[in-house]
Design a protein around this motif. Structure first.
Motif, PDB file in Angstrom:
ATOM      1  N   ALA A 247       0.887  -1.118   0.159  1.00 41.84           N
ATOM      2  CA  ALA A 247      -0.107  -0.100   0.037  1.00 41.84           C
ATOM      3  C   ALA A 247       0.604   1.207   0.441  1.00 41.84           C
ATOM      4  O   ALA A 247       0.096   2.162  -0.031  1.00 41.84           O
ATOM      5  CB  ALA A 247      -0.382   0.282   1.977  1.00 41.84           C
ATOM      6  N   THR A 248       2.465   1.116   0.219  1.00 45.83           N
ATOM      7  CA  THR A 248       3.468   2.308   0.313  1.00 45.83           C
ATOM      8  C   THR A 248       2.908   2.732  -0.674  1.00 45.83           C
ATOM      9  O   THR A 248       4.037   4.140  -1.068  1.00 45.83           O
ATOM     10  CB  THR A 248       4.759   2.189   1.337  1.00 45.83           C
ATOM     11  OG1 THR A 248       4.916   0.812   0.110  1.00 45.83           O
ATOM     12  CG2 THR A 248       4.337   1.573   2.343  1.00 45.83           C
ATOM     13  N   SER A 249       3.898   2.027  -2.021  1.00 44.96           N
ATOM     14  CA  SER A 249       3.944   2.498  -2.834  1.00 44.96           C
ATOM     15  C   SER A 249       2.728   3.587  -3.915  1.00 44.96           C
ATOM     16  O   SER A 249       3.697   4.896  -4.455  1.00 44.96           O
ATOM     17  CB  SER A 249       3.731   1.411  -4.631  1.00 44.96           C
ATOM     18  OG  SER A 249       4.445   0.117  -4.089  1.00 44.96           O
ATOM     19  N   ALA A 250       1.977   3.781  -3.959  1.00 48.79           N
ATOM     20  CA  ALA A 250       0.832   5.300  -4.541  1.00 48.79           C
ATOM     21  C   ALA A 250       1.200   6.634  -3.252  1.00 48.79           C
ATOM     22  O   ALA A 250       1.903   7.295  -4.147  1.00 48.79           O
ATOM     23  CB  ALA A 250      -0.541   4.706  -4.407  1.00 48.79           C
ATOM     24  N   ALA A 251       1.982   5.711  -2.049  1.00 50.38           N
ATOM     25  CA  ALA A 251       1.902   7.375  -1.284  1.00 50.38           C
ATOM     26  C   ALA A 251       3.408   8.055  -1.958  1.00 50.38           C
ATOM     27  O   ALA A 251       3.651   9.404  -2.148  1.00 50.38           O
ATOM     28  CB  ALA A 251       2.403   7.213  -0.211  1.00 50.38           C
ATOM     29  N   VAL A 252       4.307   6.689  -1.746  1.00 50.83           N
ATOM     30  CA  VAL A 252       6.148   6.952  -3.039  1.00 50.83           C
ATOM     31  C   VAL A 252       5.599   7.754  -4.320  1.00 50.83           C
ATOM     32  O   VAL A 252       6.695   8.603  -4.305  1.00 50.83           O
ATOM     33  CB  VAL A 252       6.283   6.040  -3.224  1.00 50.83           C
ATOM     34  CG1 VAL A 252       8.413   6.895  -3.024  1.00 50.83           C
ATOM     35  CG2 VAL A 252       7.232   5.661  -1.455  1.00 50.83           C
ATOM     36  N   LEU A 253       5.404   7.660  -4.724  1.00 57.16           N
ATOM     37  CA  LEU A 253       5.419   7.871  -6.265  1.00 57.16           C
ATOM     38  C   LEU A 253       4.854   9.352  -5.838  1.00 57.16           C
ATOM     39  O   LEU A 253       4.600  10.305  -7.080  1.00 57.16           O
ATOM     40  CB  LEU A 253       3.819   6.926  -7.183  1.00 57.16           C
ATOM     41  CG  LEU A 253       3.916   5.872  -7.627  1.00 57.16           C
ATOM     42  CD1 LEU A 253       3.182   4.968  -8.512  1.00 57.16           C
ATOM     43  CD2 LEU A 253       5.598   5.792  -8.424  1.00 57.16           C
ATOM     44  N   LYS A 254       3.278   9.734  -5.153  1.00 54.13           N
ATOM     45  CA  LYS A 254       3.001  11.043  -5.118  1.00 54.13           C
ATOM     46  C   LYS A 254       4.442  11.777  -4.716  1.00 54.13           C
ATOM     47  O   LYS A 254       3.694  12.733  -4.871  1.00 54.13           O
ATOM     48  CB  LYS A 254       2.078  10.959  -4.057  1.00 54.13           C
ATOM     49  CG  LYS A 254       0.751  10.472  -4.651  1.00 54.13           C
ATOM     50  CD  LYS A 254      -0.820  10.575  -3.106  1.00 54.13           C
ATOM     51  CE  LYS A 254      -2.201  10.166  -3.864  1.00 54.13           C
ATOM     52  NZ  LYS A 254      -3.419   9.838  -2.759  1.00 54.13           N
ATOM     53  N   LEU A 255       4.858  11.397  -3.623  1.00 53.41           N
ATOM     54  CA  LEU A 255       5.798  11.608  -3.191  1.00 53.41           C
ATOM     55  C   LEU A 255       6.420  12.923  -4.223  1.00 53.41           C
ATOM     56  O   LEU A 255       7.091  13.248  -4.285  1.00 53.41           O
ATOM     57  CB  LEU A 255       6.373  11.126  -1.948  1.00 53.41           C
ATOM     58  CG  LEU A 255       7.682  12.165  -1.494  1.00 53.41           C
ATOM     59  CD1 LEU A 255       7.782  13.326  -0.781  1.00 53.41           C
ATOM     60  CD2 LEU A 255       8.529  11.286  -0.460  1.00 53.41           C
ATOM     61  N   VAL A 256       7.375  11.194  -4.757  1.00 53.54           N
ATOM     62  CA  VAL A 256       8.098  11.943  -6.292  1.00 53.54           C
ATOM     63  C   VAL A 256       7.353  12.704  -7.268  1.00 53.54           C
ATOM     64  O   VAL A 256       8.010  13.912  -7.394  1.00 53.54           O
ATOM     65  CB  VAL A 256       8.320  10.018  -6.745  1.00 53.54           C
ATOM     66  CG1 VAL A 256       8.936  10.921  -7.880  1.00 53.54           C
ATOM     67  CG2 VAL A 256       9.101   9.384  -5.770  1.00 53.54           C
ATOM     68  N   ASP A 257       5.810  12.774  -7.356  1.00 52.32           N
ATOM     69  CA  ASP A 257       5.883  14.158  -7.955  1.00 52.32           C
ATOM     70  C   ASP A 257       5.003  15.075  -7.564  1.00 52.32           C
ATOM     71  O   ASP A 257       4.562  16.037  -8.586  1.00 52.32           O
ATOM     72  CB  ASP A 257       3.857  13.023  -8.847  1.00 52.32           C
ATOM     73  CG  ASP A 257       4.313  12.172  -9.841  1.00 52.32           C
ATOM     74  OD1 ASP A 257       5.556  11.198 -10.319  1.00 52.32           O
ATOM     75  OD2 ASP A 257       4.026  11.215 -10.159  1.00 52.32           O
ATOM     76  N   ALA A 258       4.852  16.187  -6.336  1.00 49.54           N
ATOM     77  CA  ALA A 258       4.626  16.352  -5.911  1.00 49.54           C
ATOM     78  C   ALA A 258       5.272  17.317  -6.219  1.00 49.54           C
ATOM     79  O   ALA A 258       7.092  17.724  -6.675  1.00 49.54           O
ATOM     80  CB  ALA A 258       5.192  16.809  -4.308  1.00 49.54           C
ATOM     81  N   GLU A 259       5.236  18.626  -6.519  1.00 52.65           N
ATOM     82  CA  GLU A 259       5.587  19.754  -7.195  1.00 52.65           C
ATOM     83  C   GLU A 259       6.210  20.804  -5.633  1.00 52.65           C
ATOM     84  O   GLU A 259       7.394  21.077  -6.033  1.00 52.65           O
ATOM     85  CB  GLU A 259       4.797  20.931  -7.812  1.00 52.65           C
ATOM     86  CG  GLU A 259       5.182  22.323  -8.388  1.00 52.65           C
ATOM     87  CD  GLU A 259       4.670  22.996  -9.232  1.00 52.65           C
ATOM     88  OE1 GLU A 259       4.562  24.624  -9.191  1.00 52.65           O
ATOM     89  OE2 GLU A 259       3.234  22.968  -9.200  1.00 52.65           O
ATOM     90  N   ASN A 260       5.709  20.928  -4.954  1.00 52.42           N
ATOM     91  CA  ASN A 260       6.291  21.200  -3.506  1.00 52.42           C
ATOM     92  C   ASN A 260       6.754  19.957  -2.513  1.00 52.42           C
ATOM     93  O   ASN A 260       5.346  20.097  -1.664  1.00 52.42           O
ATOM     94  CB  ASN A 260       5.865  22.629  -2.789  1.00 52.42           C
ATOM     95  CG  ASN A 260       5.440  23.991  -3.959  1.00 52.42           C
ATOM     96  OD1 ASN A 260       6.922  24.000  -3.850  1.00 52.42           O
ATOM     97  ND2 ASN A 260       4.534  23.839  -4.352  1.00 52.42           N
TER      98      ASN A 260
END
Length: 273
Positions: A221-234
């Motif tokens: 379940a952690t992968s989606a969170a890590v992808l969001k972190l990497v894609d975050a502008e800030n």
């Protein structure tokens, strides 16, 4: 737009899960492991999108060489994820000098060397994101994990400072702070000190407390969170993973603040003017 991700400790656990999540969506991945056989399935599936590198992060020279190889191969390193590390289980009194040094060597110095190697690459690019896999045990502590706690507290202090130093280069820094998950971190990957009977009761109580239903999260379940972190502008400086971390840390910090406030008169008097 696809990114180039350099991730250490990709042989299993979080590292392998996240490496595959990046590859599935079309990113390029530099995946390091001590044993490249553990990456054979990803290489077979994703081909040229993955660059496997055999690496012991404790070797500073090899760390710099791996970053150089990754840059030469893919032309850029957009994200560095310092995931390699392990847990040393045992009371502080039980811990040998070698066990203590090896825990800090891997969890702190290995991360430091790769961070130092990546900064010039990211500075020249004008962008980059350094993600340090810490733990909520870099904010609070559990018994019989003293050296692990210490290593993650060190990672927290190093990385918070780093964020202020490299922001002007266009480099973001984030700390991922997972609570417990059902990886092999506390089993096959763990190192245990030689037990002293004086700590048996404490260890039994700790084991009982951490065996409560739902205490450990699902690593998938952690992968989606890590992808969001990497894609975050800030991206944030800190990101908990799991539902246990924030309530636990909030309670510990409330207790700390109460203690500081109770002793504030003593603290102010110690200022001297």
């Amino acid at each position: 737009m696809s990114k180039t991700i350099f991730i250490t400790g990709a042989s299993r656990g979080f590292g392998k899960l996240w490496a595959e999540a990046f590859l599935k969506r079309g990113d390029k991945v530099v995946a390091t492991a001590r044993n490249l056989d553990t990456l054979a399935d990803l290489v077979s599936t994703y081909g040229d999108a993955i660059l496997p590198i055999q690496l012991d992060v404790n070797n500073r020279e090899a760390d710099f060489a791996a970053i150089k190889q990754a840059k030469q191969h893919f032309g850029t390193i957009d994200v560095l994820i310092n995931n390699a590390g392990y847990g040393l289980f045992g009371a502080i009194e039980e811990t040998s000098e070698q066990e203590a040094r090896e825990q800090i060597e891997t969890n702190v110095f290995g991360l430091l060397w790769l961070t130092q190697a990546a900064i010039p690459v990211m500075r020249a690019q004008g962008h980059g994101h350094i993600i340090q896999v810490s733990s909520f045990l870099g904010q609070v502590t559990f018994p019989v994990l003293g050296l692990y706690n210490a290593s993650k507290f060190a990672v927290e202090g190093l990385s918070e400072t780093l964020a202020t130093e490299v922001k002007g280069f266009g480099i973001n820094v984030s700390l991922i702070e997972p609570n417990g998950f059902t990886t092999d971190w506390s089993s096959a990957s763990a190192i245990h000190t030689q037990s002293m009977p004086e700590y048996d009761a404490l260890k039994a109580a700790f084991a009982e407390g951490s065996s409560a239903p739902g205490f450990f999260g699902d690593p998938e379940a952690t992968s989606a969170a890590v992808l969001k972190l990497v894609d975050a502008e800030n991206p944030p400086l800190r990101l908990f993973l799991g539902k246990i971390a924030l309530p636990y840390v909030k309670q510990v910090y409330a207790d700390r603040i109460a203690t500081w406030e109770a002793w504030q008169d003593v603290a102010v008097a110690a200022h001297g003017n």
